[in-house]
Write an enzyme that holds these catalytic residues in place. Structure first.
Site, PDB file in Angstrom:
ATOM      1  CB  THR A  28      17.743 -18.810  -9.872  1.00 50.85           C
ATOM      2  OG1 THR A  28      16.445 -18.299  -9.514  1.00 50.85           O
ATOM      3  CG2 THR A  28      17.661 -19.523 -11.209  1.00 50.85           C
ATOM      4  CB  CYS A  36      10.174 -11.229 -13.964  1.00 49.04           C
ATOM      5  SG  CYS A  36      11.967 -11.324 -14.215  1.00 49.04           S
ATOM      6  NE  ARG A  61      21.142 -13.541  -6.055  1.00 47.12           N
ATOM      7  CZ  ARG A  61      21.404 -14.821  -6.275  1.00 47.12           C
ATOM      8  NH1 ARG A  61      21.228 -15.700  -5.292  1.00 47.12           N
ATOM      9  NH2 ARG A  61      21.828 -15.237  -7.453  1.00 47.12           N
ATOM     10  CB  CYS A  63      14.698 -10.483 -10.046  1.00 47.70           C
ATOM     11  SG  CYS A  63      15.048 -10.456 -11.820  1.00 47.70           S
ATOM     12  CB  CYS A  66      11.609  -7.903 -12.871  1.00 48.34           C
ATOM     13  SG  CYS A  66      11.550  -8.937 -11.373  1.00 48.34           S
ATOM     14  CD1 TRP A 437     -20.731  16.555   0.847  1.00 50.78           C
ATOM     15  CD2 TRP A 437     -19.104  17.612   1.960  1.00 50.78           C
ATOM     16  NE1 TRP A 437     -19.780  16.954  -0.077  1.00 50.78           N
ATOM     17  CE2 TRP A 437     -18.775  17.601   0.578  1.00 50.78           C
ATOM     18  CE3 TRP A 437     -18.225  18.222   2.846  1.00 50.78           C
ATOM     19  CZ2 TRP A 437     -17.610  18.186   0.082  1.00 50.78           C
ATOM     20  CZ3 TRP A 437     -17.047  18.792   2.350  1.00 50.78           C
ATOM     21  CH2 TRP A 437     -16.747  18.780   0.987  1.00 50.78           C
ATOM     22  CE1 TYR A 441     -13.518  16.083  -0.879  1.00 51.92           C
ATOM     23  CE2 TYR A 441     -12.332  17.008   0.994  1.00 51.92           C
ATOM     24  CZ  TYR A 441     -12.480  16.836  -0.368  1.00 51.92           C
ATOM     25  OH  TYR A 441     -11.568  17.414  -1.223  1.00 51.92           O
ATOM     26  CG  ASP A 457     -20.735  16.543  -3.720  1.00 53.59           C
ATOM     27  OD1 ASP A 457     -19.861  17.084  -3.027  1.00 53.59           O
ATOM     28  OD2 ASP A 457     -20.815  16.685  -4.958  1.00 53.59           O
TER      29      ASP A 457
END
Length: 503
Positions: A28, A36, A61, A63, A66, A437, A441, A457
């Site tokens: 296709t 899909c 290309r 779809c 989906c 710390w 973070y 912590d």
């Protein structure tokens, strides 16, 4: 993952792998996401690709059923700290569109030829092709959600010319831009109701994610830290809207995200969060979208996290209690670093108060305030030379903040999407007043590292004690220690409210 396993995922329409790989059907000429709903092709007619760009580069290309260009990003780029992972994060942030391949290579510290070779070898497409696939997705969003003239959309999406734009859209979607706009779906699909064209409400987007998503916990986390003027939360828990201002390469913006996810009520198969972007410069659409995805940790793989952490008896109950818990990142690494210093050695409410004071004193006012949003977060260039007296902090912490702001402004500490995490943490620790710390973070949120454990912590230690865990157990949580921390942070929280029953 073998091709046999990939084909099994396609046969079962397993949405867990959406974004991890794509498959194309040779009979296709179309490529799809694994989930899909179309008839499953015969295995001899299927080809697999690591990226949409690789499928497009081979002549397939997208779809129309989906929409494989709208899947969540691969979770691998969150985990990987190598050159390819860093490059993918930078391309997602629009660096190739703004600075070209040379700019991408310079940020990565490699030659353009090395970057091209490694991306082609692993992803089947080079940086230009990957950026082109991203531009085409941005163009489709603008075509189908805004009434903008096609020529404006071409340049807003990042194309160099209208002719290039027309050729790319025809190649990828097998439609002209005018036909693609006219083909806008007008009814719901299994991937959710289609967003309506934008008006005064901004550009509507669906920010896709895979697996369950603990939206309530993410919004709680953001609400506890929201700075007046830059962020606001509207509505009651379960139906909140998070709004914030954005400092973007081309100008400013405002993002709005709704708490209630779209998709299946049980959270299986993934879903999306409704988002609206108001941008002063449409060229920033791709960058703004990717930064909001990083803030909300939408490209994570909750299945991998739950499978790994759920095997630890100390964490199993916490993992089962909060399915799809995420580790929020940031939409601006410089902002996050400044806020981390403001929150050093104080409580979350105290850090929030200091951040709000910084916004009021040094933030950039919006040209047009929107509700409670009045400012952009202060630029590090402005903070580096300011006295910071308005913040009411000790002299030593103000000096630390100015030192950090100067290092961010001159690039000594890089915190962009593709920064080297180890190098950035090392440079942070070299700054006076920045300890483990703060550096950890920043590494966790600004650089999106999923394997950070803040050993000092207090809240993490309390959650670990509550669960019977110790630091000696932490090696078993790699490479998801950032997520383990969020489970411990939530260990003492009240049970989440029951999900609303679908009508």
């Amino acid at each position: 993952m073998s091709e046999g396993s990939k084909y099994e995922a396609v046969c079962s329409r397993d949405a867990r792998f959406d974004g991890d790989f794509f498959f194309a059907v040779t009979t296709t000429g179309i490529y799809c996401r694994p989930s899909c709903p179309a008839t499953t092709p015969k295995p001899q007619n299927v080809r697999f690709f690591p990226t949409a760009a690789a499928a497009q580069g081979t002549g397939f290309r997208a779809c129309r059923r989906c929409r494989p260009d709208a899947v969540p990003g691969s979770a691998a780029w969150n985990v990987r700290a190598d050159m390819v992972g860093r490059a993918m994060r930078l391309i997602g942030d629009g660096v190739v569109d703004r600075e070209g391949v040379a700019g991408l290579a310079r940020r990565l510290g490699y030659s353009a030829r090395q970057v091209q070779r490694q991306l082609n070898a692993e992803l089947g497409a080079g940086p230009v092709a990957l950026a082109r696939a991203q531009r085409s997705h941005t163009a489709r969003i603008l075509l189908q959600t805004t009434p903008l003239p096609i020529a404006e959309i071409a340049f807003a999406a990042g194309f160099a010319s209208v002719r290039q734009f027309n050729d790319t859209i025809r190649e990828i979607y097998a439609l002209t831009p005018t036909q693609l706009r006219a083909a806008r779906p007008g009814k719901a699909t299994r991937f959710g109701p289609v967003a309506q064209p934008a008006g005064a409400g901004g550009i509507p987007l669906r920010l896709a994610f895979r697996g369950p998503y603990a939206a309530a916990e993410v919004f709680d986390y953001l609400q506890r830290r929201a700075l007046t003027g830059v962020e606001e939360i509207l509505g009651a828990r379960g139906a909140r809207t998070y709004r914030r201002t954005l400092r973007l390469p081309g100008g400013s913006g405002i993002a709005e995200v709704d708490e209630r996810p779209g998709g299946r009520a049980d959270g299986s198969g993934g879903g999306w969060l409704e988002c609206r972007l108001h941008l002063s410069e449409l060229r920033d659409l791709t960058t703004a979208t990717q930064r909001m995805r990083r803030l909300l940790d939408l490209d994570a793989d909750p299945y991998a996290v739950a499978d790994h952490l759920g095997q630890d008896p100390l964490l199993a109950a916490l993992v089962a209690r909060r399915r799809g818990l995420r580790s929020p990142g940031t939409c601006d690494g410089h902002e996050l670093a400044v806020r981390a210093v403001l929150g050093q050695q104080v409580s979350v409410p105290a850090g929030r108060k200091l951040g709000t004071a910084a916004v009021a004193a040094y933030g950039e006012p919006l040209a047009e305030p929107s509700g409670g949003l009045t400012h952009l977060f202060p630029a590090v260039e402005d903070l580096a030379g300011a006295s910071l007296a308005a913040l009411g902090m000790p002299d030593s912490r103000r000096a630390t903040l100015r030192t950090l702001a100067a290092a961010l402004a001159d690039g000594t500490v890089p915190l962009d999407a593709g920064a080297d995490r180890d190098q950035a943490e090392k440079e942070l620790l070299n700054l006076r007043g920045i300890g483990p710390w703060t550096a950890g973070y920043i590494r966790m949120r600004a650089l999106g590292d999923p394997d950070v454990l803040l050993e000092g912590d207090v809240a993490v230690l309390a959650g670990m004690r509550n669960s019977g865990a110790t630091m000696a157990d932490s090696d078993a949580w790699r490479p998801w220690r950032s997520y383990a921390m969020h489970y411990f942070w939530n260990a003492k929280a009240q049970p989440p409210a029951p999900a609303p029953v679908a009508p």
